[in-house]
Write a protein that holds these residues in place. Structure first.
Motif, PDB file in Angstrom:
ATOM      1  N   ASP A  34       0.844  -1.209   0.000  1.00 33.46           N
ATOM      2  CA  ASP A  34       0.000   0.000   0.000  1.00 33.46           C
ATOM      3  C   ASP A  34       0.874   1.251   0.000  1.00 33.46           C
ATOM      4  O   ASP A  34       0.700   2.164  -0.828  1.00 33.46           O
ATOM      5  CB  ASP A  34      -0.893  -0.059   1.235  1.00 33.46           C
ATOM      6  CG  ASP A  34      -1.824   1.139   1.391  1.00 33.46           C
ATOM      7  OD1 ASP A  34      -1.360   2.291   1.266  1.00 33.46           O
ATOM      8  OD2 ASP A  34      -3.016   0.939   1.665  1.00 33.46           O
ATOM      9  N   SER A  57       3.749   0.508   5.910  1.00 36.59           N
ATOM     10  CA  SER A  57       3.637   1.475   4.827  1.00 36.59           C
ATOM     11  C   SER A  57       4.924   2.271   4.671  1.00 36.59           C
ATOM     12  O   SER A  57       5.338   2.577   3.547  1.00 36.59           O
ATOM     13  CB  SER A  57       2.460   2.424   5.095  1.00 36.59           C
ATOM     14  OG  SER A  57       2.285   3.324   4.032  1.00 36.59           O
ATOM     15  N   ALA A  78      -6.419  -0.765   1.407  1.00 39.78           N
ATOM     16  CA  ALA A  78      -6.097  -0.263   0.076  1.00 39.78           C
ATOM     17  C   ALA A  78      -7.364  -0.030  -0.736  1.00 39.78           C
ATOM     18  O   ALA A  78      -7.461   0.938  -1.500  1.00 39.78           O
ATOM     19  CB  ALA A  78      -5.172  -1.239  -0.641  1.00 39.78           C
TER      20      ALA A  78
END
Length: 600
Positions: free
Chosen positions: A87, A451, A118
């Motif tokens: 993501d 992330s 996502a």
């Protein structure tokens, strides 16, 4: 405009050619394995890093990744973190996608929360699952990783809820078309997609003919007559407002790749622009016509007055979730609003399907150039953050965020965690060409750590600067394993751990003094020794207890160079929080009716 029209026409030609090739079912002279066909398409889309965890049903495919000349297998600590990393990678590496590879059942279900995030936040990710062979799917033996009841389709049904397209590749005849369709859906819709690859198809040979035709993310052309009508209607509304208009940019301006178009619009027309939280950094925050963040009733008073008093609001890519709108407290009536979206346009109460903003904005720009002189005179509040003078040396959120704002540089990638960091960063101007990565809508605690790994890898690939992560101590404990992957790959984020003894955002929503919002306090300075750098060759840790210590660190040139992975433990009061979070949490608590329930 001409280049956009040409791109749209070429994309349509490519789509038609792929359809023709599918119908002809050409086998051609050049062949490629299905596994390598997938990798070839990913390489064409600019993918360099692939995230995931090995499992017995994906190992044959992982061989191909490891042997590929341009793709790198990252290897994560668990599937959830891998999905988070894919993501973050996709958010920073624009015009590409994130890829996460898991194994059947246990692996893919572990990743599904990250894939759902996502989907919620419109991030293009391919979730590729290594699956049992086609014969096992047909005969349905009681294999490990199954539910023991023969339902081999249970997991793809789960994936259907959180992906835009799903396919179990089952034969060589349509494998290429299914792969192409999945990837096209992902890059066009900005959503995750799901492919299941049986073990016996990884090395099955198919034609490579389709690889000569590139996949395109260009949306279908707007109907010219309807588009012309819509533009005339919008121009009429601007005329009725006498040019007294502002622009409000939001998440979909970023997700659907219209930043260039909207920035061109703003510079040519001179209209003031503001951003919703999820639209932060869609517009350069040093731009003289940028006024800051609009968040409904939570907004700073001067910004709130300018936005809500405008006769017309041009909303670009709005996503009106609770945390993105100040708990749905926008005070901008529909009759004064025009909304531009990726696949439709709304002019007040009228909706025009299939009129997308990417092609519409450049044409609208040309029609509204007339207003530049008057629009440029509309006053815009100066978006600055002043470090306050406080009588104490405690690191407060009021002081912390504007102070670290002075540490940022152009092209920094700044990742913020759900909670204090997401709200604290809102009123801090970010430098030119910097990128903010945050998850406001899905809000999965711990998302920012995985992330940040993906974002840091993508930043290296596209030539961005430092990756800087702000995460709370509670959130970091959920996904801390991924710091070991950062060490192994020698990525060098700066990680600010806000040590406030637990879940601060939850405390403000409800249970300020409840034990369920407390956590165990870890020895943060020793963390890297445990996670892969016992001699601290590749890492450095710090603890700052007061304003003076933090300021000294931020002014240290060696620290600022970020030539190692660095963790800074920031000691803060557990009942302190950014102003915006406090107000939002109070609104959310009231919406949840916790106090009413307690009284009953």
């Amino acid at each position: 405009m001409a280049s956009q029209t040409t791109a749209a026409l070429q994309a349509e030609v490519n789509r038609l050619q792929l359809q023709v090739d599918t119908l002809k079912a050409e086998q051609g002279n050049e062949h490629i394995s299905i596994g390598n066909y997938i990798l070839a398409r990913l390489a064409q889309l600019g993918v360099t890093n692939v995230f995931g965890v090995p499992g017995d049903f994906n190992l044959g495919f992982l061989d191909l990744i490891e042997d590929h000349p341009t793709l790198n297998w990252v290897g994560n600590c668990n599937e959830l973190n891998a999905a988070y990393a894919a993501d973050g990678y996709a958010r920073v590496k624009e015009h590409s996608i994130g890829v996460v590879v898991t194994t059947f059942g246990v692996g893919e279900l572990s990743a599904i929360n990250g894939i759902a995030g996502a989907f919620s936040e419109m991030v293009p990710v391919l979730h590729l699952v290594g699956a049992p062979s086609t014969s096992q799917h047909a005969e349905k033996p009681m294999l490990h990783h199954t539910l023991g009841d023969g339902r081999y389709d249970a997991y793809i049904k789960a994936a259907k809820q959180v992906t835009a397209f799903q396919s179990l590749l089952s034969n060589k005849n349509d494998a290429a078309s299914q792969i192409d369709r999945a990837l096209t859906e992902s890059i066009t819709l900005a959503r995750p997609v799901y492919l299941s690859l049986p073990t016996d198809l990884v090395h099955t040979q198919i034609s490579s003919d389709r690889l000569h035709i590139p996949l395109s993310s260009t949306p279908p052309r707007n109907d010219p007559s309807v588009e012309a009508f819509v533009i005339d209607l919008i121009v009429q509304r601007f005329a009725e407002a006498e040019g007294d208009a502002i622009v409000l940019v939001d998440a979909c301006a970023i997700r659907h790749d219209v930043r260039q178009e909207i920035n061109d619009f703003l510079r040519k027309t001179g209209f003031p622009v503001y951003a919703a939280p999820m639209g932060k950094t869609a517009v350069d925050e040093s731009f003289e016509r940028y006024g800051g963040i609009y968040l409904g009733t939570i907004t700073q008073p001067d910004i709130k007055e300018k936005v809500e008093s405008a006769k017309l609001i041009l909303s670009v890519g709005c996503l009106r979730s609770d945390f993105n709108t100040g708990n749905f407290s926008y005070n901008i009536p529909i009759r004064r609003t025009i909304e531009l979206h990726s696949d439709h346009t709304k002019v007040q109460f009228a909706t025009f399907p299939a009129i997308g903003m990417k092609q519409l904005i450049p044409k609208l720009t040309e029609r509204l150039l007339f207003y530049r002189a008057s629009a440029s005179k509309i006053e815009v509040p100066r978006f600055i953050a002043t470090v306050p003078e406080e009588a104490h040396d405690i690191i407060s959120h009021t002081w912390f965020w504007p102070r670290v704002g002075k540490f940022f540089k152009p092209r920094d990638v700044i990742v913020t965690e759900t909670g204090t960091a997401n709200f604290g960063i809102l009123d801090v101007p970010l430098p030119e060409k910097s990128v903010l990565v945050s998850q406001v809508l899905w809000g999965s605690i711990g998302w920012s750590v995985g992330s940040a790994l993906g974002a840091a890898l993508a930043a290296q690939e596209v030539g961005l600067g430092r990756t800087i992560l702000f995460v709370g101590d509670g959130s970091l404990q959920l996904t801390v394993q991924e710091l070991s992957v950062m060490i192994r790959l020698n990525v060098k984020p700066i990680i600010f751990v806000l040590n406030n003894s637990g879940y601060t955002i939850e405390r403000y929503i409800h249970g300020k003094h409840r034990k369920y919002n407390d956590i165990s306090n870890w020895d943060w300075p020793s963390l890297f020794k445990v996670l892969g750098d016992p001699e601290e060759k590749f890492s450095k840790t710090y603890t700052v207890h007061n304003k003076q210590e933090l300021s000294q660190l931020l002014e240290d040139t060696t620290f600022a160079q970020a030539d190692k992975i660095q963790l800074v433990e920031v000691i803060m009061d557990k009942l302190d929080a950014p102003r915006a979070l406090q107000v939002q949490a109070e609104l959310s608590g009231k919406t949840n009716f916790y106090e009413v329930a307690a009284a009953v």
